[in-house]
Design an enzyme around this catalytic site. Structure first.
Site, short mmCIF file in Angstrom:
data_model
loop_
_atom_site.label_atom_id
_atom_site.label_comp_id
_atom_site.label_asym_id
_atom_site.label_seq_id
_atom_site.Cartn_x
_atom_site.Cartn_y
_atom_site.Cartn_z
N ASP A 90 0.82 -1.19 0.01
CA ASP A 90 -0.18 -0.08 0.04
C ASP A 90 0.88 1.36 -0.15
O ASP A 90 0.58 2.36 -0.67
CB ASP A 90 -1.01 0.05 1.29
CG ASP A 90 -1.86 -1.11 1.33
OD1 ASP A 90 -2.46 -1.45 0.12
OD2 ASP A 90 -2.17 -1.52 2.28
N GLY A 91 2.09 1.27 0.73
CA GLY A 91 2.78 2.29 0.72
C GLY A 91 3.24 2.72 -0.89
O GLY A 91 3.25 3.87 -0.96
N ALA A 116 -6.94 2.34 7.17
CA ALA A 116 -5.44 2.48 7.41
C ALA A 116 -5.33 3.00 9.12
O ALA A 116 -5.81 2.46 9.59
CB ALA A 116 -5.22 3.55 6.30
N TYR A 117 -4.46 4.06 9.06
CA TYR A 117 -4.19 4.71 10.50
C TYR A 117 -5.56 4.98 11.08
O TYR A 117 -5.67 4.57 12.37
CB TYR A 117 -3.50 6.04 10.17
CG TYR A 117 -2.95 6.59 11.01
CD1 TYR A 117 -2.59 6.10 12.35
CD2 TYR A 117 -2.19 7.79 11.07
CE1 TYR A 117 -2.11 6.86 13.56
CE2 TYR A 117 -1.31 8.47 12.02
CZ TYR A 117 -1.44 7.98 13.24
OH TYR A 117 -0.57 8.72 14.25
N ASN A 118 -6.53 5.46 10.48
CA ASN A 118 -7.77 5.67 11.19
C ASN A 118 -8.18 4.53 11.89
O ASN A 118 -8.73 4.87 13.12
CB ASN A 118 -8.82 6.26 10.03
CG ASN A 118 -10.26 6.37 10.59
OD1 ASN A 118 -10.71 7.37 11.35
ND2 ASN A 118 -11.11 5.28 10.29
P1 NAP Z 1 3.22 2.49 5.65
O1 NAP Z 1 4.43 1.84 6.31
O2 NAP Z 1 3.49 2.66 4.03
O3 NAP Z 1 2.04 1.67 5.97
C1 NAP Z 1 1.63 1.42 7.24
C2 NAP Z 1 0.81 0.35 7.01
O4 NAP Z 1 -0.60 0.87 6.65
C3 NAP Z 1 1.09 -0.93 6.22
O5 NAP Z 1 0.77 -2.35 6.50
C4 NAP Z 1 0.14 -0.30 4.82
O6 NAP Z 1 0.20 -1.52 3.99
C5 NAP Z 1 -0.98 -0.03 5.51
N1 NAP Z 1 -2.11 0.78 4.83
C6 NAP Z 1 -1.77 1.75 4.08
N2 NAP Z 1 -2.94 2.25 3.52
C7 NAP Z 1 -3.88 1.48 4.03
C8 NAP Z 1 -5.29 1.33 3.64
N3 NAP Z 1 -6.00 2.14 2.88
N4 NAP Z 1 -5.96 0.38 4.20
C9 NAP Z 1 -5.29 -0.58 5.14
N5 NAP Z 1 -4.09 -0.43 5.46
C10 NAP Z 1 -3.38 0.48 4.68
O7 NAP Z 1 3.38 3.84 6.47
P2 NAP Z 1 3.63 5.40 5.88
O8 NAP Z 1 4.56 5.40 4.97
O9 NAP Z 1 4.01 6.03 7.27
O10 NAP Z 1 2.30 5.96 5.75
C11 NAP Z 1 1.41 5.15 4.60
C12 NAP Z 1 0.10 5.01 5.18
O11 NAP Z 1 0.20 4.22 6.28
C13 NAP Z 1 -0.75 6.28 5.93
O12 NAP Z 1 -1.58 6.73 4.87
C14 NAP Z 1 -1.44 5.68 7.11
O13 NAP Z 1 -2.72 5.42 6.88
C15 NAP Z 1 -0.70 4.51 7.28
N6 NAP Z 1 -0.21 4.38 8.90
C16 NAP Z 1 -0.65 3.84 9.73
C17 NAP Z 1 -0.44 3.91 11.13
C18 NAP Z 1 -0.83 3.11 11.97
O14 NAP Z 1 -1.71 2.13 11.68
N7 NAP Z 1 -0.55 3.21 13.16
C19 NAP Z 1 0.66 4.79 11.42
C20 NAP Z 1 1.22 5.51 10.51
C21 NAP Z 1 0.90 5.49 8.91
P3 NAP Z 1 1.28 -2.44 3.33
O15 NAP Z 1 1.89 -3.09 4.24
O16 NAP Z 1 0.83 -3.02 2.13
O17 NAP Z 1 2.21 -1.22 2.70
#
Ligand code: NAP
Length: 268
Positions: free
Chosen positions: A52-53, A166-168
């Site tokens: 997804d990233g 995702a983060y939400n």
């Molecule tokens: P990242 O490592 O690219 O992503 C963090 C995790 O979120 C990965 O497992 C990714 O899947 C998953 N993800 C991303 N979009 C998603 C979606 N629409 N539905 C379900 N899972 C999803 O982190 P990053 O580069 O910091 O940020 C990219 C996205 O990650 C952000 O938009 C945010 O939504 C999410 N994120 C999540 C958290 C958390 O959950 N605590 C914290 C920071 C960011 P893959 O393993 O396939 O890449």
């Protein structure tokens, strides 16, 4: 003139992604497609190989292109991805047979204003307004110009329906069926004491809602805006206005796509 149909392949830099891209490219060339070495804005499709990233980065890197996009998952979760690497032949059969549909999603856009200028950013999943350097933030939140709350806590996350998984979701927000085009505001560690009152659950607004956030003056320099993981820091942020964009991102979905099936597979 080259009349071949064009497909862009983008991939993350893991060996698995690069091998998958090589295989896919050879298959597409055999089918008569042109696969350019650099991104072509005339392409009919973008195939993004990674997680997804990588998918999010591809859309940001090419400035939210008006070209359908599909993911092949070689990453960890792959919630956006439609196809696994061992399903490429089946995917190509379905694509050439037209056995798919396009799901259009609207990203969020934020206008971030300082005392001197305004900057725009977009998020497919979410835009977060939070404290920089571990400070508590105090934010006046207006909905369609009505002050609804002075929020205190780590910050707020504003998510699209697509970003609800995702983060939400990790911070206790609701999963939203992407057929509902809404904006969800979820608090990050809200403070609820005799000193401060902040909402503790997500609030969901209709698509056309305009959310305006004014950070309390003394904390202006201690907030950071994060759109899909990309941090934006500007001196003296005085206002952030968020709303769904009129732009459409076109996700190519195979005919048997089922959102809740994917939620069960990936989360539950
Ligand atoms: P990242 O490592 O690219 O992503 C963090 C995790 O979120 C990965 O497992 C990714 O899947 C998953 N993800 C991303 N979009 C998603 C979606 N629409 N539905 C379900 N899972 C999803 O982190 P990053 O580069 O910091 O940020 C990219 C996205 O990650 C952000 O938009 C945010 O939504 C999410 N994120 C999540 C958290 C958390 O959950 N605590 C914290 C920071 C960011 P893959 O393993 O396939 O890449």
């Amino acid at each position: 003139m080259d009349t071949r149909r064009i497909i862009n392949i983008l991939h993350s830099d893991t060996k698995f992604s690069m091998d998958t891209a090589k295989y896919l490219k050879s298959k597409l060339i055999k089918l008569g497609y042109h696969v350019p070495n650099s991104f072509d804005f005339e392409a009919e499709l973008i195939i993004c190989i990674g997680g997804d990233g990588s998918f999010l980065r591809a859309i940001h890197q090419y400035d939210f292109p008006d070209i359908p996009i599909i993911g092949i998952n070689t990453g960890h979760l792959g919630f956006f991805a439609e196809v696994n690497p061992d399903e490429i032949d089946n995917f190509l059969d379905k694509y050439t047979a037209g056995d798919y549909f396009i799901e259009e999603i609207n990203p969020l856009e934020a206008t971030i204003c300082t005392r001197t200028n305004c900057i725009e950013t977009r998020g497919i999943n979410e835009i977060v307004i939070k404290g920089d350097k571990s400070r508590t933030v105090h934010l006046d939140i207006f909905v369609n110009n009505h002050l609804i709350q002075r929020f205190s806590g780590d910050g707020i996350l504003v998510a699209t329906s697509t970003g609800s998984t995702a983060y939400n979701y990790s911070i206790g927000g609701s999963l939203v069926d992407p057929k509902l085009n809404v904006v969800q505001v979820t608090p990050l560690a809200p403070i609820n004491t005799n000193a401060y009152r902040s909402f503790t659950s997500s609030v969901i607004f209709p698509a056309e809602t305009i959310i305006k956030v004014n950070p309390e003056y003394r904390f202006e320099n201690s907030i950071v805006i994060v759109s899909d993981g990309n941090e934006h820091r500007y001196a003296g942020i005085s206002e952030v206005v968020l709303q769904l964009s009129e732009l459409d991102i076109k996700l190519l979905r195979l005919a048997n796509y089922n959102f809740w099936g994917r939620v069960i597979n990936k989360f539950l």
